[in-house]
Structures are given as structure tokens and as C-alpha cells.
Design a protein around this motif. Structure first.
Motif, mmCIF file in Angstrom:
data_model
loop_
_atom_site.group_PDB
_atom_site.id
_atom_site.type_symbol
_atom_site.label_atom_id
_atom_site.label_comp_id
_atom_site.label_asym_id
_atom_site.label_seq_id
_atom_site.Cartn_x
_atom_site.Cartn_y
_atom_site.Cartn_z
ATOM 1 N N ALA A 3 -24.858 7.872 -51.205
ATOM 2 C CA ALA A 3 -23.987 8.290 -51.987
ATOM 3 C C ALA A 3 -22.843 7.565 -51.839
ATOM 4 O O ALA A 3 -22.368 7.289 -50.701
ATOM 5 C CB ALA A 3 -23.712 9.641 -51.746
ATOM 6 N N THR A 4 -21.987 7.402 -52.945
ATOM 7 C CA THR A 4 -20.573 6.568 -52.956
ATOM 8 C C THR A 4 -19.667 7.801 -53.508
ATOM 9 O O THR A 4 -19.915 8.198 -54.854
ATOM 10 C CB THR A 4 -20.890 5.375 -53.930
ATOM 11 O OG1 THR A 4 -21.466 4.400 -53.113
ATOM 12 C CG2 THR A 4 -19.427 4.741 -53.877
ATOM 13 N N VAL A 37 -3.702 4.119 -55.207
ATOM 14 C CA VAL A 37 -4.664 3.789 -53.732
ATOM 15 C C VAL A 37 -5.633 5.078 -53.424
ATOM 16 O O VAL A 37 -5.014 6.239 -53.499
ATOM 17 C CB VAL A 37 -4.003 3.476 -52.662
ATOM 18 C CG1 VAL A 37 -4.726 3.204 -51.434
ATOM 19 C CG2 VAL A 37 -3.160 1.951 -52.822
ATOM 20 N N GLY A 38 -6.731 4.820 -53.596
ATOM 21 C CA GLY A 38 -7.551 5.996 -53.133
ATOM 22 C C GLY A 38 -8.835 5.346 -52.121
ATOM 23 O O GLY A 38 -8.286 4.683 -51.528
ATOM 24 N N ARG A 39 -9.508 6.696 -51.986
ATOM 25 C CA ARG A 39 -10.621 6.165 -50.652
ATOM 26 C C ARG A 39 -12.067 6.161 -51.361
ATOM 27 O O ARG A 39 -12.332 6.665 -52.407
ATOM 28 C CB ARG A 39 -10.848 7.531 -49.966
ATOM 29 C CG ARG A 39 -9.316 7.602 -49.043
ATOM 30 C CD ARG A 39 -9.547 8.526 -47.936
ATOM 31 N NE ARG A 39 -9.718 9.755 -48.691
ATOM 32 C CZ ARG A 39 -9.224 10.640 -49.109
ATOM 33 N NH1 ARG A 39 -7.990 10.294 -49.318
ATOM 34 N NH2 ARG A 39 -9.328 11.909 -49.550
ATOM 35 N N LEU A 40 -12.550 5.273 -50.596
ATOM 36 C CA LEU A 40 -14.350 5.157 -51.102
ATOM 37 C C LEU A 40 -14.944 5.606 -49.874
ATOM 38 O O LEU A 40 -14.863 4.952 -48.726
ATOM 39 C CB LEU A 40 -14.422 3.489 -51.277
ATOM 40 C CG LEU A 40 -15.600 2.959 -51.829
ATOM 41 C CD1 LEU A 40 -15.377 3.587 -53.218
ATOM 42 C CD2 LEU A 40 -15.512 1.445 -51.941
ATOM 43 N N VAL A 41 -15.871 6.684 -49.913
ATOM 44 C CA VAL A 41 -16.523 7.082 -48.999
ATOM 45 C C VAL A 41 -18.208 6.687 -49.130
ATOM 46 O O VAL A 41 -18.704 7.352 -50.209
ATOM 47 C CB VAL A 41 -16.314 8.586 -48.630
ATOM 48 C CG1 VAL A 41 -17.017 8.992 -47.416
ATOM 49 C CG2 VAL A 41 -14.950 8.854 -48.516
ATOM 50 N N GLU A 42 -18.825 5.935 -48.324
ATOM 51 C CA GLU A 42 -20.203 5.816 -48.558
ATOM 52 C C GLU A 42 -20.931 6.499 -47.471
ATOM 53 O O GLU A 42 -20.594 6.299 -46.493
ATOM 54 C CB GLU A 42 -20.195 4.169 -48.689
ATOM 55 C CG GLU A 42 -19.588 3.531 -49.520
ATOM 56 C CD GLU A 42 -19.793 1.931 -49.704
ATOM 57 O OE1 GLU A 42 -20.071 1.577 -50.873
ATOM 58 O OE2 GLU A 42 -19.845 1.221 -48.554
ATOM 59 N N LEU A 43 -22.044 7.351 -47.994
ATOM 60 C CA LEU A 43 -22.789 8.173 -47.105
ATOM 61 C C LEU A 43 -24.170 7.968 -47.158
ATOM 62 O O LEU A 43 -24.575 7.343 -48.110
ATOM 63 C CB LEU A 43 -22.426 9.637 -47.716
ATOM 64 C CG LEU A 43 -21.106 10.198 -47.614
ATOM 65 C CD1 LEU A 43 -21.254 11.419 -48.663
ATOM 66 C CD2 LEU A 43 -20.623 10.599 -46.479
ATOM 67 N N GLU A 44 -25.032 7.951 -46.100
ATOM 68 C CA GLU A 44 -26.338 7.858 -45.924
ATOM 69 C C GLU A 44 -26.852 9.369 -45.681
ATOM 70 O O GLU A 44 -26.488 9.740 -44.546
ATOM 71 C CB GLU A 44 -26.726 6.910 -44.768
ATOM 72 C CG GLU A 44 -28.253 6.606 -44.897
ATOM 73 C CD GLU A 44 -28.593 5.808 -45.893
ATOM 74 O OE1 GLU A 44 -28.006 4.843 -46.242
ATOM 75 O OE2 GLU A 44 -29.811 6.117 -46.329
ATOM 76 N N LEU A 45 -27.608 9.814 -46.574
ATOM 77 C CA LEU A 45 -28.091 11.353 -46.413
ATOM 78 C C LEU A 45 -29.429 11.409 -46.199
ATOM 79 O O LEU A 45 -30.248 10.568 -46.660
ATOM 80 C CB LEU A 45 -27.819 11.789 -47.802
ATOM 81 C CG LEU A 45 -26.617 11.864 -48.404
ATOM 82 C CD1 LEU A 45 -26.526 12.351 -49.941
ATOM 83 C CD2 LEU A 45 -25.560 12.651 -47.683
ATOM 84 N N ASP A 74 -15.376 11.344 -57.649
ATOM 85 C CA ASP A 74 -16.807 10.993 -58.622
ATOM 86 C C ASP A 74 -17.500 10.466 -57.614
ATOM 87 O O ASP A 74 -17.294 9.863 -56.582
ATOM 88 C CB ASP A 74 -16.405 10.235 -59.990
ATOM 89 C CG ASP A 74 -16.094 9.025 -59.765
ATOM 90 O OD1 ASP A 74 -16.922 8.005 -59.459
ATOM 91 O OD2 ASP A 74 -14.924 8.796 -59.892
ATOM 92 N N ILE A 75 -18.724 10.847 -57.979
ATOM 93 C CA ILE A 75 -20.074 10.643 -56.870
ATOM 94 C C ILE A 75 -21.214 9.975 -57.457
ATOM 95 O O ILE A 75 -21.388 10.198 -58.917
ATOM 96 C CB ILE A 75 -20.559 12.106 -56.732
ATOM 97 C CG1 ILE A 75 -19.475 12.966 -55.987
ATOM 98 C CG2 ILE A 75 -21.776 11.957 -55.873
ATOM 99 C CD1 ILE A 75 -19.965 14.196 -55.574
ATOM 100 N N VAL A 76 -21.441 9.020 -57.080
ATOM 101 C CA VAL A 76 -22.684 8.213 -57.619
ATOM 102 C C VAL A 76 -23.876 8.267 -56.524
ATOM 103 O O VAL A 76 -23.511 7.723 -55.520
ATOM 104 C CB VAL A 76 -22.326 6.634 -57.588
ATOM 105 C CG1 VAL A 76 -23.611 5.799 -58.131
ATOM 106 C CG2 VAL A 76 -21.113 6.582 -58.810
ATOM 107 N N ILE A 77 -24.996 8.781 -56.880
ATOM 108 C CA ILE A 77 -26.031 8.599 -56.046
ATOM 109 C C ILE A 77 -27.028 7.483 -56.227
ATOM 110 O O ILE A 77 -27.390 7.129 -57.328
ATOM 111 C CB ILE A 77 -26.788 10.067 -56.196
ATOM 112 C CG1 ILE A 77 -25.808 11.459 -56.019
ATOM 113 C CG2 ILE A 77 -27.916 10.296 -55.151
ATOM 114 C CD1 ILE A 77 -25.508 11.635 -54.623
#
Lengths: 79, 79
Positions: A3-4, A37-45, A74-77
Motif C-alpha cells: 500500500a502507498t 511538502v507531504g509524506r509518502l508511506v509505503e507499507l507491506e501488509l 489517499d491510498i493506492v493498493i
């Protein structure tokens, strides 16, 4: 699944980090009119279902990843 | 033109912020195996040509927005 999450300051909300970056870029000679400026969080679920993953990441955003008062997300799976 | 720059820690590079987020998410009960945290920089440029804008933003990344030793960046240009 991956997920990003993109977290951005809400429009109209003061963004001091963006202002600082804009000032530095202009100081370096770049013609930039606005910077946010924002944040980018990349997750492995562990979740294997895309819809379940999205709902889980939404809860993560509400509880930890974003401040809903001043930020949007916003979320991209992806599989 | 608008440009969106995504800055990510390089694979293999320690990401303490990502580790902290992962720890907090697991503490909250979420089953997350990996978390990486990067930056999202959105710029409004005076440039009107997409290719010129991309080259300008690449220079911004090299000079200010990213640390090429430990980070990668990618650029999306939109009218």
C-alpha cells in the motif's frame, strides 16, 4: 499486499516546510510559485484481499499516519 | 506547470522513521511487515514546457530536494 499512502497538507492550511523549501529553491534561482511538502508511506501488509487491505490502511491513517485536522490522505493498493 | 516529486529511502538503506512507524502500527494491532517513509513535494512552476520543467525539477532534486546518497526520487509533470 503493498500500500502507498500519500499524506498532504490540506489546501489553505499553512505549510511551513513547503514555505521553507520554496524559499530555498527561489534562493537557488528556481522559478517556483508554490511548494507543498507531504509524506509518502509505503507499507507491506499481511492482508491478501485488496478491499480488506484498503480498509485496514484507512484505519492506520485515521489512527497514526495522518492528522485529519490538517492533512488529507489517499491510498493506492497494489498486489 | 505542476510537478510532483516522490523521494524515497533507497532499498537497503536504514529508514529509522519507517521503523518507528512500523513499530507503532504493530503496537496498534496492525499486521505490517515493512514500512518505508519518504517525502512528497508538490511544486507549481513558471515553466510552460513539460521537458524543460522536468529538467528543472531534476536539478532541484539534485541540489535540494533529495539526498542522492541515500534517497531515490521520481518526478511526474502535469500541465
Amino acid at each position: 499486499m503493498k500500500a502507498t499512502v500519500s499524506v498532504r497538507p490540506k489546501p489553505g492550511i499553512l505549510d511551513p516546510q513547503g514555505e521553507a523549501v520554496r524559499g530555498s529553491l527561489r534562493h537557488l534561482g528556481f522559478d517556483v510559485t508554490e511548494t507543498r511538502v507531504g509524506r509518502l508511506v509505503e507499507l507491506e501488509l499481511a492482508a491478501t484481499d485488496a478491499e480488506a487491505a484498503r480498509q485496514e490502511v484507512e484505519r492506520m491513517c485515521e489512527q497514526l499516519l495522518a492528522n485529519p485536522l490538517i492533512e488529507t490522505f489517499d491510498i493506492v493498493i497494489a498486489p
